[in-house]
Scaffold this motif. Structure first.
Motif, PDB file in Angstrom:
ATOM      1  N   ASN A  60     -55.967  33.789 -53.754  1.00 31.01           N
ATOM      2  CA  ASN A  60     -55.713  35.211 -53.515  1.00 31.01           C
ATOM      3  C   ASN A  60     -54.252  35.373 -53.069  1.00 31.01           C
ATOM      4  O   ASN A  60     -53.541  36.264 -53.550  1.00 31.01           O
ATOM      5  N   ASP A 122     -52.231  43.113 -49.666  1.00 31.23           N
ATOM      6  CA  ASP A 122     -53.180  42.230 -48.981  1.00 31.23           C
ATOM      7  C   ASP A 122     -53.668  41.127 -49.916  1.00 31.23           C
ATOM      8  O   ASP A 122     -54.531  41.342 -50.767  1.00 31.23           O
ATOM      9  N   LEU A 124     -54.722  38.041 -48.458  1.00 37.29           N
ATOM     10  CA  LEU A 124     -55.151  37.039 -47.462  1.00 37.29           C
ATOM     11  C   LEU A 124     -56.376  36.268 -47.948  1.00 37.29           C
ATOM     12  O   LEU A 124     -56.385  35.037 -47.965  1.00 37.29           O
ATOM     13  N   PHE A 125     -57.430  36.981 -48.306  1.00 43.66           N
ATOM     14  CA  PHE A 125     -58.663  36.352 -48.824  1.00 43.66           C
ATOM     15  C   PHE A 125     -59.202  37.195 -49.966  1.00 43.66           C
ATOM     16  O   PHE A 125     -59.166  38.425 -49.900  1.00 43.66           O
ATOM     17  N   ILE A 154     -55.730  42.909 -53.006  1.00 44.66           N
ATOM     18  CA  ILE A 154     -55.927  42.105 -54.214  1.00 44.66           C
ATOM     19  C   ILE A 154     -57.346  41.553 -54.242  1.00 44.66           C
ATOM     20  O   ILE A 154     -57.787  40.883 -53.305  1.00 44.66           O
ATOM     21  N   ILE A 156     -60.436  41.756 -53.397  1.00 42.85           N
ATOM     22  CA  ILE A 156     -61.377  42.313 -52.411  1.00 42.85           C
ATOM     23  C   ILE A 156     -60.553  42.552 -51.137  1.00 42.85           C
ATOM     24  O   ILE A 156     -59.795  41.658 -50.752  1.00 42.85           O
ATOM     25  N   SER A 158     -59.334  42.067 -47.689  1.00 42.54           N
ATOM     26  CA  SER A 158     -59.613  40.875 -46.869  1.00 42.54           C
ATOM     27  C   SER A 158     -60.489  41.213 -45.673  1.00 42.54           C
ATOM     28  O   SER A 158     -60.203  42.141 -44.932  1.00 42.54           O
TER      29      SER A 158
HETATM   30  K   LIG Z   1     -57.445  40.426 -50.538  1.00 40.01           K
END
Ligand SMILES: [K+]
Ligand SMILES: NC(=O)C1=CN([C@@H]2O[C@H](COP(=O)(O)OP(=O)(O)OC[C@H]3O[C@@H](n4cnc5c(N)ncnc54)[C@H](O)[C@@H]3O)[C@@H](O)[C@H]2O)[C@@H](O)CC1
Length: 215
Positions: A60, A122, A124-125, A154, A156, A158
């Motif tokens: 991600n 974003d 991060l995850f 991006i 989902i 995070s």
């Molecule tokens: K994300």
């Protein structure tokens, strides 16, 4: 909106596309980054005068670093903030980080004032989120939410559970989200709307069912 899939289905489809069909993962990452960049520059809700890219150390974050590079090579002002242990970064993340270094994209750290930016990306995850968010990740998510910048997520947002739409500790409240291949079922739940904002669905060459139909 097209069919929604679970996070596990998403991970299986990624793996099948890479390992069975044979499309290299960096090709998928480049396609994802290009679509996300295009979503951002066509989205009038975002002011791209100054963008902060939040990157985790997985793929991600790799997608996010592609977006950083595409913005920079098209003349936009960008800074990156990487969260997590670089020693545990995914191979594709490391590749993208080296490319960002070639372009000398400036890096900032956890003490950064997020109000300096108009947009925060974003990364991060995504589908790799496996437990509640804490530590530096939670700090950065809370700072992004409290800032004056708008967030573009991006895949989902995070911290959002892609299957249930529940918040796992804390989660990015995005103005818009570029989800890769298919929306995840949890993102379409009523309670997820405040976190996903407007959803773009990005075709990057990953298809469920009959791939010739692209369903
Ligand atoms: K994300
Ligand atoms: N090559 C591929 O497989 C593709 C991946 N894509 C992108 O890659 C993402 C998935 O990437 P990854 O599988 O690397 O996973 P992520 O980048 O979502 O997460 C990175 C790692 O964070 C760790 N983690 C999970 N929960 C955590 C928590 N609460 N606190 C701290 N660390 C935590 C896990 O070890 C996980 O592997 C997708 O969402 C999508 O954005 C897309 O580019 C499509 C192609």
């Amino acid at each position: 909106m097209t069919h929604a899939i679970t996070v596990e289905e998403s991970r299986q489809l990624d793996a099948k596309t890479i390992n069975e069909i044979g499309i290299p993962s960096l090709v998928l990452m480049e396609r994802a980054g290009l679509k996300i960049y295009e979503n951002m520059i066509s989205n009038n809700d975002l002011d791209l005068s100054s963008t902060l890219i939040l990157a985790g150390t997985g793929n991600n974050g790799g997608d996010a670093l592609v977006v950083a590079r595409l913005l920079v090579t098209h003349g936009y002002k960008v800074h990156t903030l990487t969260v997590g242990n670089p020693a545990h970064a995914s191979d594709d993340h490391v590749t993208q980080a080296k490319i960002c270094d070639y372009y000398q994209i400036p890096k900032v750290f956890l003490d950064e004032n997020f109000d300096k930016y108009t947009t925060i990306v974003d990364g991060l995850f995504g589908s790799g989120l496996s437990r509640n968010v804490g530590g530096d990740f939670a700090t950065v998510i809370d700072k992004a939410n409290a800032s004056t910048a708008k967030c573009h997520a991006i895949d989902i947002p995070s911290g959002l559970n892609g299957d249930t739409g529940e918040v796992m500790g804390t989660a990015i409240k995005a103005t818009s989200t570029s989800t890769v291949a298919y929306p995840k079922v949890g993102m379409l739940k009523d309670q997820a709307k405040a976190y996903t904002g407007r959803i773009f669905v990005d075709d990057i060459g990953i298809y469920r069912g009959n791939q010739f139909e692209g369903d």
